[in-house]
Structures are given as C-alpha cells and as structure tokens.
Design an enzyme around this catalytic site. Structure first.
Site, PDB file in Angstrom:
ATOM      1  CG  HIS A 181      -1.943  -1.072   1.231  1.00 51.39           C
ATOM      2  ND1 HIS A 181      -2.956  -1.148   0.303  1.00 51.39           N
ATOM      3  CD2 HIS A 181      -2.112  -2.142   2.056  1.00 51.39           C
ATOM      4  CE1 HIS A 181      -3.722  -2.211   0.557  1.00 51.39           C
ATOM      5  NE2 HIS A 181      -3.216  -2.837   1.606  1.00 51.39           N
ATOM      6  NE  ARG A 208       1.814  -5.219   3.549  1.00 51.96           N
ATOM      7  CZ  ARG A 208       0.664  -4.774   4.060  1.00 51.96           C
ATOM      8  NH1 ARG A 208      -0.123  -5.613   4.733  1.00 51.96           N
ATOM      9  NH2 ARG A 208       0.308  -3.506   3.935  1.00 51.96           N
ATOM     10  CG  ASP A 212      17.982 -13.061  -6.516  1.00 47.59           C
ATOM     11  OD1 ASP A 212      18.182 -13.976  -5.697  1.00 47.59           O
ATOM     12  OD2 ASP A 212      17.794 -13.268  -7.734  1.00 47.59           O
ATOM     13  CD  GLU A 224      -4.047  -9.281   4.640  1.00 52.71           C
ATOM     14  OE1 GLU A 224      -4.264  -8.131   5.068  1.00 52.71           O
ATOM     15  OE2 GLU A 224      -3.108  -9.532   3.869  1.00 52.71           O
ATOM     16  CG  ASP A 279      -7.108  -5.998   4.157  1.00 51.65           C
ATOM     17  OD1 ASP A 279      -7.938  -5.523   3.367  1.00 51.65           O
ATOM     18  OD2 ASP A 279      -5.908  -5.670   4.156  1.00 51.65           O
TER      19      ASP A 279
END
Length: 266
Positions: A49, A74, A88, A153, A179
């Site tokens: 977000h 995240r 990576d 969620e 959520d």
C-alpha cells in the site's frame, strides 16, 4: 574475505521475547533510517500500500543496515517472480499478504527455496543477498537465511489458520485486523468484538501449533490486549500515520480546528 549471513527475523523470534515494531511506508531511506535508530525491534517496509519499488526498497535496506533492528519487507503479492527479485535484493524477511489457504502457503515456501526443494531461480553471483557470492555456502544454506511470514486477513484464512500454521517452511503468521474486518462485513471496524474474537482465536491456534504469531494494532488498548493474549511480534504505528497526526497536532496549536474531529490512525 568471506562474509556471513545476518541474523534472520525468524531467529530473533525463536530466541524469545516479544518483538515490537512499526511500519515504514514513506518510501524514504532517510525516514527508514530514523525509524531504525528508534529502539524498536523491527520495521515493516511496505510495498503493498506504499510507493515502493525495487530501487527504493534497496535504498531503505541499505539505510537500516547496521542498526540493531530487523527489516521485514511486504511485497504487494506473493508472486514467485517478484519474490525472487526481493530475495535476491537481500530482503531476508518477507511478509506475504492475503494468504488464505495452506496450498498458497506451500507454494510460497517453494518460491523461497532453490531446486530441488523449490522453484527459486539461481542468480546468486548477481545478487546482493549473497553479497555477490562473498557469503560461503549461500546456495546450500539459503533456506536458513530467510524468513517467510504469511498474513491472515480474511474469513477464509481464519477458517484455515490451523492448516496454514502447519505448513513446513512457514516461519510465522501475522494477523491483519483491518482487512479481516472488511472480509467479515465490518469495514473500518477492527475494534469490533467479532473481529477481536477472530484475532484472539487465531492467536491461540497458531501458538498451539508452535509457530510465532503477530498482529497489527495501532490503538494502544488493543495492542496491549493482544500482547496479553500472547503475540510474539506486533506493529504499533507507522511513519506516515505519525507524521499525519503530528502535523495535524501542530496545526491545531495555531489554527482554529476544522469540523470533523479526530482521524483514525489506521
């Protein structure tokens, strides 16, 4: 000179003691570094977000490196190609949003592991994760150098929480009440008793499975309730929310208050 792998968030959780942290959503390396030196245990650098891409994530990981804080990233989605890029890049600890089933969780484990145990593409010679092959045995030990956290969620995820927690290779589960509330038809009501009850149910189930469990809780009373319920890691604020509320408080000292009252932090 060979380098060593840094301690993972999973290792810190296994060592015991609650890990208390905050979101870093600004996309700013400077803000990330300020937060890294705050005394908190961990930071969640968000790209679901927040305005973050590969380049800005790299800059923030570099900015917080060397501080006594765990950086968890995240991604916007648990896509195997995207996860390969994040791993990576040197993001050791990833929190994957919207994991509803054990099958999803198992596929994420495969995305984290090299063949024959997974599908992660091999590019260690090109990657910051291995410090460009300066970490001896990186390929053989890569699975121990990363942390996979999955986010619960939705109503479906709550129904499947025990089976998700049982997936080998999932290092911890993180509960997202905002959520979850929306999934329950209670949009914006993460303090609703039904939402709190579902979160506390998940805490009990995950702890019974022997896995670390975390939660997002900006309201202090709610955070302390979940701490008392036994969460192992928690997020209690966000850089952008603190700046928003702090700048509003500053304005309120000198400018007559507008109608509308207080704003929610989350």
């Amino acid at each position: 000179m060979p380098l060593r792998v840094e301690q993972t968030f999973a290792a810190r959780l296994a060592a015991g003691g609650r890990q208390t942290g905050m979101w870093v959503c600004s996309g700013s390396p400077l803000v990330a570094e300020i937060c890294a030196g705050s005394g908190l245990d961990w930071l969640l650098i968000d790209a679901e977000h927040s305005p973050n891409g590969i380049e800005s994530l790299l800059a923030q990981l570099q900015a917080v490196h060397g501080y006594p804080v765990s950086a968890v990233v995240r991604p916007p989605i648990g896509d195997a190609v995207l996860l390969k890029q994040y791993l990576d890049l040197g993001a050791q600890n990833l929190l994957i949003p919207m994991v509803d089933t054990p099958e999803q969780a198992a596929e994420l484990v495969r995305a984290f592991r090299y063949p024959p145990h997974g599908i992660r593409g091999v590019g260690s010679a090109l990657a910051r994760a291995s410090r460009w092959n300066r970490i001896e045995g990186y390929l053989e030990n890569a699975a121990e150098s990363v942390t996979l956290l999955v986010q619960i969620e939705s109503v479906a995820a709550v129904d499947n929480v025990a089976s998700i927690a049982a997936v080998e290779g999932v290092d911890g589960l993180f509960l997202g009440p905002a959520d979850l509330a929306a999934s329950m038809g209670l949009l914006g009501q993460q303090e609703h008793p039904d939402v709190v009850s579902a979160v506390e149910h998940c805490i009990r189930v995950v702890k019974a499975a022997g896995k670390p469990v975390g939660v997002n809780a900006f309201a202090e009373a709610t955070a302390r309730r979940y701490i008392d319920a036994g969460v192992d890691f928690i997020l209690v604020g966000a850089d952008v929310a603190m700046l928003a509320r702090g700048s509003e408080a500053l304005a309120a000292k000198y400018i007559p208050a507008a109608e509308g009252g207080d704003r929610a932090s989350y």
